[in-house]
Design a protein around this motif. Structure first.
Motif, PDB file in Angstrom:
ATOM      1  N   ALA A 117     165.181  29.027 -59.273  1.00  0.00           N
ATOM      2  CA  ALA A 117     166.483  28.829 -59.933  1.00  0.00           C
ATOM      3  C   ALA A 117     167.587  29.271 -58.986  1.00  0.00           C
ATOM      4  CB  ALA A 117     166.536  29.630 -61.232  1.00  0.00           C
ATOM      5  N   CYS A 170     173.936  22.994 -59.372  1.00  0.00           N
ATOM      6  CA  CYS A 170     172.545  22.520 -59.370  1.00  0.00           C
ATOM      7  C   CYS A 170     171.666  23.642 -59.951  1.00  0.00           C
ATOM      8  CB  CYS A 170     172.132  22.195 -57.936  1.00  0.00           C
ATOM      9  SG  CYS A 170     170.536  21.383 -57.808  1.00  0.00           S
ATOM     10  N   ASP A 171     170.653  23.279 -60.738  1.00  0.00           N
ATOM     11  CA  ASP A 171     169.853  24.289 -61.428  1.00  0.00           C
ATOM     12  C   ASP A 171     168.814  24.971 -60.529  1.00  0.00           C
ATOM     13  OD1 ASP A 171     170.902  23.913 -64.173  1.00  0.00           O
ATOM     14  OD2 ASP A 171     170.085  21.891 -63.893  1.00  0.00           O
ATOM     15  N   GLU A 172     168.069  24.143 -59.806  1.00  0.00           N
ATOM     16  CA  GLU A 172     166.941  24.692 -59.038  1.00  0.00           C
ATOM     17  C   GLU A 172     166.871  24.070 -57.651  1.00  0.00           C
ATOM     18  OE1 GLU A 172     163.368  24.064 -61.340  1.00  0.00           O
ATOM     19  OE2 GLU A 172     164.269  24.922 -63.138  1.00  0.00           O
ATOM     20  N   GLN A 193     170.778  30.167 -59.638  1.00  0.00           N
ATOM     21  CA  GLN A 193     171.596  31.298 -60.074  1.00  0.00           C
ATOM     22  C   GLN A 193     170.798  32.597 -60.107  1.00  0.00           C
ATOM     23  OE1 GLN A 193     174.787  31.052 -60.105  1.00  0.00           O
ATOM     24  NE2 GLN A 193     174.860  28.812 -60.016  1.00  0.00           N
ATOM     25  N   LYS A 225     173.739  16.966 -65.674  1.00  0.00           N
ATOM     26  CA  LYS A 225     174.261  17.912 -66.676  1.00  0.00           C
ATOM     27  C   LYS A 225     174.691  17.180 -67.942  1.00  0.00           C
ATOM     28  CE  LYS A 225     174.296  21.743 -64.547  1.00  0.00           C
ATOM     29  NZ  LYS A 225     174.254  23.097 -64.829  1.00  0.00           N
ATOM     30  N   THR A 268     167.513  19.143 -66.277  1.00  0.00           N
ATOM     31  CA  THR A 268     167.434  20.136 -65.213  1.00  0.00           C
ATOM     32  C   THR A 268     167.554  19.384 -63.889  1.00  0.00           C
ATOM     33  OG1 THR A 268     165.928  21.464 -66.550  1.00  0.00           O
ATOM     34  CG2 THR A 268     165.953  21.915 -64.191  1.00  0.00           C
TER      35      THR A 268
END
Ligand code: C2E
Ligand code: MG
Ligand code: MG
Ligand code: MG
Length: 282
Positions: free
Chosen positions: A49, A253-255, A51, A228, A233
């Motif tokens: 991830a 971006c998530d991952e 974040q 999004k 995801t």
């Protein structure tokens, strides 16, 4: 003169074509025996991830080592397996092995994580696919929610009605679905939203120069925004640098997945890598 040239061309191209078909034949012959000889293995590449830096899962990537040919890359042998139909039994083995490995990791005390398996077009068209998935889940005892199947745009765009029906059945089993190499096909937002998918993996070709190329930044940014909007995801493939990671993080971006975080590793090395990552406290 034309005849002369024609002759020269023939002499020039002929050995190439012959070599190519011999190589193909060697691959095909090798592939026919590879399962029985235990020549396949899986490597696993982590996804993380952007974040929280938490590990969100791993992708199983097929490896083939043949005594005569040595290691052969998937880019070379997957198309041959696909054309010959050998991808169906090989893909079944991949599914079973990946699920069994994931359960083994949990039994060793690792926290449960999602495992992604790539599907090829031929497998997706094969009538036994749902049975193969169900068998792999039942025999391993793995929670279906921990399985993710990666498909490409082309596979679902050909016969969209059949694809929607099949994907819906897979979703009903509790399995996740992602679109791999996203952006290389020609699917529009309107088409993608028809499919019951969970994730988009942005193709490596856009990520490669995302730190420097304004067109790639714009495309990647648009794919993230679109993902999004559809509550998907979004995963970036092939992240190799800090600059790429920073761009992706800043753009929501998530991952990410790529050599920057980890290469695909054999199961023992992956377990050791994850233990170190988690132990280190992110
Ligand atoms: P893919 O599913 O898009 O997998 C990602 C590929 O990119 C993998 O190559 C991986 O090793 C490589 N990669 C990951 N991070 C980086 C990076 O930071 N930089 C660079 N340059 N490369 C990176 P691999 O393992 O050679 O596999 C190639 C393709 O072969 C896969 O692309 C997938 O389409 C196919 N494939 C692999 N295993 C299987 C399988 O079990 N079944 C099927 N049907 N296809 C498979
Ligand atoms: Mg993949
Ligand atoms: Mg990919
Ligand atoms: Mg790719």
């Amino acid at each position: 003169v034309a005849k002369e040239e024609g002759k020269n061309n023939y002499q020039f191209y002929s050995p190439d074509i012959k070599t190519q078909s011999l190589e193909r034949l060697a691959l095909e012959t090798g592939l026919r025996n590879a399962l029985a000889r235990g020549e396949f293995s899986l490597h696993y590449q982590a996804k993380v991830a952007l974040q929280s830096e938490a590990i969100t899962g791993v992708e199983a990537l097929l490896r083939w080592h043949n005594a005569e040919l040595g290691p052969v890359s998937p880019a070379q042998f997957i198309p041959v397996a696909e054309q010959t139909g050998l991808i169906v039994p090989i893909g079944r083995w991949v599914l079973r092995t990946a699920c069994a490995q994931n359960v083994a990791w949990q039994q060793q005390g690792m926290p449960p994580m999602c495992i992604a398996v790539n599907l090829s077009a031929r497998q997706f068209l094969h009538d036994g696919l749902l049975d193969d998935i169900a068998d792999a889940l039942r025999d391993s005892g793995m929670d279906p929610a921990l399985l993710e199947l990666e498909l490409t745009e082309g596979m679902v765009m050909h016969n969209t009605e059949r694809a929607v029906a099949l994907l819906t059945q897979i979703k009903q089993m509790g399995v996740r679905i992602s679109i791999d190499d996203f952006g290389t096909g020609y699917s529009s937002l309107a088409q993608i939203k028809r499919f019951p998918i969970d994730a988009l993996k942005v193709d490596r070709s856009f990520i490669r120069e995302v730190a420097s190329d304004s067109a790639d930044r714009a495309i990647t940014g648009a794919i993230i925004a679109m993902g999004k909007t559809l509550s998907l995801t979004v995963v970036a493939e092939g992240v190799e640098t800090l600059e790429q990671r920073d761009f992706l993080r800043e753009n929501g971006c998530d991952e990410m997945q790529g050599f920057y975080f980890s290469k695909p590793l054999p199961p023992e090395e992956l377990a050791a890598f994850l233990a170190k990552e988690r132990g280190g406290g992110t």
